[in-house]
Structure formats: structure tokens, C-alpha cells
Design an enzyme around this catalytic site. Sequence first.
Site, PDB file in Angstrom:
ATOM      1  N   ASP A  46      53.793  37.093  48.470  1.00  0.00           N
ATOM      2  CA  ASP A  46      53.087  36.173  49.361  1.00  0.00           C
ATOM      3  C   ASP A  46      52.400  37.119  50.329  1.00  0.00           C
ATOM      4  OD1 ASP A  46      52.273  34.650  51.576  1.00  0.00           O
ATOM      5  OD2 ASP A  46      53.752  33.109  51.105  1.00  0.00           O
ATOM      6  N   HIS A  47      51.110  37.342  50.130  1.00  0.00           N
ATOM      7  CA  HIS A  47      50.480  38.443  50.880  1.00  0.00           C
ATOM      8  C   HIS A  47      50.489  38.219  52.391  1.00  0.00           C
ATOM      9  CE1 HIS A  47      46.978  35.829  50.388  1.00  0.00           C
ATOM     10  NE2 HIS A  47      46.498  36.414  51.457  1.00  0.00           N
TER      11      HIS A  47
ATOM     12  N   HIS B 207      52.262  30.214  52.309  1.00  0.00           N
ATOM     13  CA  HIS B 207      51.953  30.903  53.568  1.00  0.00           C
ATOM     14  C   HIS B 207      52.445  30.140  54.805  1.00  0.00           C
ATOM     15  CE1 HIS B 207      49.636  33.060  50.715  1.00  0.00           C
ATOM     16  NE2 HIS B 207      48.567  32.308  50.757  1.00  0.00           N
TER      17      HIS B 207
HETATM   18  P1  NAP Z   1      40.705  37.451  37.110  1.00  0.00           P
HETATM   19  O1  NAP Z   1      39.641  38.143  37.875  1.00  0.00           O
HETATM   20  O2  NAP Z   1      40.359  36.251  36.305  1.00  0.00           O
HETATM   21  O3  NAP Z   1      41.406  38.537  36.199  1.00  0.00           O
HETATM   22  C1  NAP Z   1      42.125  38.194  35.051  1.00  0.00           C
HETATM   23  C2  NAP Z   1      42.464  39.457  34.282  1.00  0.00           C
HETATM   24  O4  NAP Z   1      43.249  39.121  33.177  1.00  0.00           O
HETATM   25  C3  NAP Z   1      41.273  40.217  33.785  1.00  0.00           C
HETATM   26  O5  NAP Z   1      41.528  41.586  33.903  1.00  0.00           O
HETATM   27  C4  NAP Z   1      41.205  39.793  32.314  1.00  0.00           C
HETATM   28  O6  NAP Z   1      40.529  40.795  31.602  1.00  0.00           O
HETATM   29  C5  NAP Z   1      42.678  39.708  32.002  1.00  0.00           C
HETATM   30  N1  NAP Z   1      43.018  38.845  30.876  1.00  0.00           N
HETATM   31  C6  NAP Z   1      42.722  37.541  30.696  1.00  0.00           C
HETATM   32  N2  NAP Z   1      43.250  37.089  29.552  1.00  0.00           N
HETATM   33  C7  NAP Z   1      43.937  38.117  29.005  1.00  0.00           C
HETATM   34  C8  NAP Z   1      44.724  38.272  27.834  1.00  0.00           C
HETATM   35  N3  NAP Z   1      44.929  37.257  26.971  1.00  0.00           N
HETATM   36  N4  NAP Z   1      45.295  39.470  27.609  1.00  0.00           N
HETATM   37  C9  NAP Z   1      45.110  40.507  28.447  1.00  0.00           C
HETATM   38  N5  NAP Z   1      44.370  40.412  29.557  1.00  0.00           N
HETATM   39  C10 NAP Z   1      43.791  39.241  29.843  1.00  0.00           C
HETATM   40  O7  NAP Z   1      41.903  36.984  38.076  1.00  0.00           O
HETATM   41  P2  NAP Z   1      42.242  37.523  39.555  1.00  0.00           P
HETATM   42  O8  NAP Z   1      41.363  36.811  40.516  1.00  0.00           O
HETATM   43  O9  NAP Z   1      42.240  38.981  39.570  1.00  0.00           O
HETATM   44  O10 NAP Z   1      43.697  36.949  39.789  1.00  0.00           O
HETATM   45  C11 NAP Z   1      44.855  37.567  39.244  1.00  0.00           C
HETATM   46  C12 NAP Z   1      46.093  36.967  39.858  1.00  0.00           C
HETATM   47  O11 NAP Z   1      46.110  37.222  41.245  1.00  0.00           O
HETATM   48  C13 NAP Z   1      46.215  35.460  39.730  1.00  0.00           C
HETATM   49  O12 NAP Z   1      47.568  35.136  39.633  1.00  0.00           O
HETATM   50  C14 NAP Z   1      45.675  34.961  41.046  1.00  0.00           C
HETATM   51  O13 NAP Z   1      46.180  33.701  41.385  1.00  0.00           O
HETATM   52  C15 NAP Z   1      46.211  36.036  41.976  1.00  0.00           C
HETATM   53  N6  NAP Z   1      45.466  36.158  43.207  1.00  0.00           N
HETATM   54  C16 NAP Z   1      44.155  36.543  43.190  1.00  0.00           C
HETATM   55  C17 NAP Z   1      43.480  36.712  44.387  1.00  0.00           C
HETATM   56  C18 NAP Z   1      42.053  37.167  44.413  1.00  0.00           C
HETATM   57  O14 NAP Z   1      41.548  37.387  45.517  1.00  0.00           O
HETATM   58  N7  NAP Z   1      41.382  37.355  43.299  1.00  0.00           N
HETATM   59  C19 NAP Z   1      44.135  36.465  45.609  1.00  0.00           C
HETATM   60  C20 NAP Z   1      45.476  36.077  45.596  1.00  0.00           C
HETATM   61  C21 NAP Z   1      46.131  35.935  44.392  1.00  0.00           C
HETATM   62  P3  NAP Z   1      39.888  40.590  30.143  1.00  0.00           P
HETATM   63  O15 NAP Z   1      38.963  39.425  30.229  1.00  0.00           O
HETATM   64  O16 NAP Z   1      39.198  41.891  29.870  1.00  0.00           O
HETATM   65  O17 NAP Z   1      41.031  40.367  29.206  1.00  0.00           O
END
Ligand code: NAP
Length: 484
Positions: free
Chosen positions: A178-179, A241
Site C-alpha cells: 500500500d504505497h 489508503h
Molecule cells: P501495465 O502497464 O498494463 O503492465 C502490465 C505488464 O504485464 C506489462 O509489462 C505486460 O507486458 C505484462 N504482461 C501482460 N500480460 C502478460 C502475460 N500473460 N505474461 C507476461 N507478462 C504479461 O500495468 P501497470 O500499470 O504497470 O500495473 C501493474 C500493477 O501495479 C497492477 O497491479 C496495478 O494495479 C499496480 N499499480 C500500478 C500503478 C501505476 O501507476 N501504473 C499504481 C499503483 C498500482 P507485455 O504486454 O509485454 O506482456
Amino acid sequence: SNEVNAIIIMFGGSGDLAHRKLYPALFGLFQHGILKDRFAVIGTARRPWSDDHYQGVVCDSVKEAGGTDDEAIAAFSQHFYYQSHDVTDADHYVTLKKLAAKLDDQYHVGGNRLYYMAMAPTFFSTIATHLKSEALLTDTGFNRLIIEKPFGHDYDSAKALNDAITGTFKEEQIYRIDHYLGKDMAQAILALRFANPWLKAVWNKEHIKDIQITLAEAVGVEERAGYYESAGALRDMVQNHVMQLLAYLTMDEPKALTSEAIHEVKAKAFDDLHRYTEEEARQNFVRAQYAAATVDGKQVPGYREEDGVAADSMTDTFVAGKMLTDNPKLAGVPIFIRTGKRLTRKSTQVTITFKGGDGLFGTTPGDQLTVYIEPNEGYTLELNAKKLGEASTLEREWLNMRHTDQAIADAPEAYERLIGDVLAGDQTNFNHWTELAQTWRYVDVISKAWAKDQTMPTYPAGSMGPKAAFDLLKDGDHHWYWQP
Ligand code: NAP
């Protein structure tokens, strides 16, 4: 030295979170010597990147986050390796295991593994299951899991997810992010409450009139409609949060500044939350969606007009509530919480309003202590004071302290602190399963009450929410505190 050796396996290595937050955070740890020579990062995702390309991506990410030391950035990026991997394919874990073992030899790591699940939560259980079936966990050194939010959608799904990851990892190996718990000023609440004896003496129902928590965002749903439509403000912000801040504000004093002692009093704080029936939840919680309005001379769309949002969406972009604790020290003190998108400005702040009284100076209003968590970081104490040059006329004065922009920029960012904690084996600033179970159970009652109600009030974008959120405070002459 604080140096830690580890092979860090980053699931979702090409994702947004990794790029914007995690690589800069790891670089911070590298600059502080916590990651030094004996570490390697394996980034995995489906796209077929080379190591070279991946190292370029990592350099860009650090530079975009403000990194300027080109030599250090280049040296850092040499520790990064890329393995194309579909997390649903068991064979890939075998490759991953071999690469980890090879890098472990090359960097003399000694078996430590950090698994970071930075991808869509639908994959969390699959990854955990395969890590076990393909035997990736090592026999020497530590094996730790960092898992991102959202942790479930309700109690049942959170429980199912937890069962899946605890099939592979023990509770003491799991770090649920939980950042907010990595934020300096959230952690500062503990010091404020327990390092000031006079404040400790008045932190009770005899002296406190109300407690307020506001997590206001100025932005709308942005590009996250896909996720947000299935979540809403209650699940996205309140269950995690808001609840964590609430625990810091209402918990008893821990016996020590250790993870065990702090989690013990937090669990009790959640146990003490006064549970509502669905009918009471309906009366004490308000939801709403932002409606189109002109904000700073610009027309902004309403939530239902946003890309990816259903025209009849019932997703809450705003929640306000009146909560109570059964902890005898604070029983009866209302805890007002609110959070939402498209509010007047971005600010997370908590305010304790103390009781006023009658005395020598007549009837005086209560003092108010505010902790600014972000983007401002600091404190304000608002109190009654004698007006300069007058015998006994009072006015309100503000004792203000804000950390400078420079000091904030120099302090490690939340993700750096949190990953540093994981490397050090410190679970203090992570969610224990019992806390998640308790907060989901509390929130589920509200979700259920809302699911039976087809009305969705709106508030104009750029305002502080619907009228109902202000009406919640009417009883007992309470008022939202909202000073910059
Ligand atoms: P994202 O940008 O959609 O990244 C998803 C990643 O998963 C990509 O690297 C994608 O790459 C990979 N992926 C998808 N399907 C896959 C598969 N079948 N096998 C292997 N790799 C796969 O998501 P994100 O925003 O970084 O979020 C990641 C997590 O952090 C989530 O739980 C989100 O709720 C949490 N989070 C994110 C943020 C934020 O600011 N972004 C903030 C708080 C929490 P490929 O397409 O190359 O496979």
C-alpha cells in the site's frame, strides 16, 4: 554496510509501474549502496526485448524520473536482464529459474530472491502457483514476494488470492504494497502521536471532537477507465489508503516500534471499527460521480462521458463517510473520511479537531491539528490566541510548518523506501492479511448496500463533492477542514 544481495525478478518488467516508479526506486537504492555489486534484475513480460533494449529502457526510466548521473545510470543498467515470458506458460518458469541460478553465480548472490508482481492482479495467483510447481524458491537465502494492489475486489476474492499466494509463500515472506505506507508523512503520524506526551494525553474522546481524512485528487479517471469501472473510489482508495491512515490515527500505542507490535495495534484498530448494518451504511456513506463542468476556464467531461466508461455507469468516483470506533478511548468520536476524483485540488490531509469550551475568554472554538501528507508535507496547528495590541480579544492563529520542496525532493520516494524495507526484511509498512480481511469485510457492507440502490448523485467537476457529503457533518456542528 546495508548492502543486500539479491536476484530481483520483475513480473511486468515492461509495464507502466515498473517504468515510472520501480526502476527509479531501484536506482535510488543503488545510489545509496543498498544494491551495489551483488544483484541482478530479471525483467519479464511477453514482448521479445533483448537485454540491450531492456537496459536502454531502464536508463530512460531513471532519467525521466530525474536521474542525472549518466555513469551511475549506465553501471546500474548493466545489472538488468530481460526474459520474454508468458506467465501462464509453465515452461517459461524453468527458463527463468535457470537464468536466476546463472546470475546468482555470476553476481555471488547466495540464493536471495525477490519476486515483484507488477502486473494485472488476475495473474497474481497464476504466478504464485507456478513459482511453486516449478520450484523457483531457493533453499538458501531469503525468498520474498512483493505484490501490488488491488488485493482483491471484495473479501471473497481477496481471500482466494491470499490462499493462492500463501500456498507458495509464508506470511513473513509476503509484502503487500500500500504505497501510502511508504509516504513520509503517513509514517510521521506515528512520531507525532507517540513522541509528544502532551498530545498523547489529549488523544481521546474527552478532547477530540472529530477526526477527518481527505484524499482529494484533481484528475479524472484518465486512461484507467478499464480498471476503475470495476473498482470505484470505495475499493480503489477507502479499503486501502484511507483505512491505513485511519488505523494510524485511531490505534493504541504500540509496545515497540517493531513490525509485530505495530501490526498488532493496527489489527486491533480495524477490529474496533464499529460495523454498520447495510441500512446504517446507507445512512453514513455517500457516493457520487463527477459531472461535466468548467474548471479553470476549461470544459471537462463528466465521468459517464469519459472514454471507456459506460453511459449508465454506477461506479463511484467520490465517497464520503462517517465512521466510528468501539475503542473506548475514542468511542463516539466521528471519523469523517472523503476521497474522490475531479475535486478542487490534489491534497491528502488529516485533521484532528479538538473540543472548544467555555472559560475566562468566553466560548472558544476547538483547536485543529492538520497533517499534510501530499503534495504538501507538513503540519498546521490552528488555535485561539490573543490579538496583538489588544487586552483580551482573541483571534485564530496558524502555527505552520511545511517541508521545503528541496527537502521533499531529497528524501527517498515511497517506492524506494518500501523496496528498501523489503530488502531489509522489515514488514512494518506492508499490509498483513488480517488487515486486508478486516477492511474488505467493512467495505463489503457498503458495496452491498449501494448495489441495491439505483440512484447515483453527481457533483460538478472541480468541486468538493455532493451536498450530501457536507450534510453528513451537520449533526453536532462539524465542518470539513480544507485549508491549503
Ligand atoms: P501495465 O502497464 O498494463 O503492465 C502490465 C505488464 O504485464 C506489462 O509489462 C505486460 O507486458 C505484462 N504482461 C501482460 N500480460 C502478460 C502475460 N500473460 N505474461 C507476461 N507478462 C504479461 O500495468 P501497470 O500499470 O504497470 O500495473 C501493474 C500493477 O501495479 C497492477 O497491479 C496495478 O494495479 C499496480 N499499480 C500500478 C500503478 C501505476 O501507476 N501504473 C499504481 C499503483 C498500482 P507485455 O504486454 O509485454 O506482456
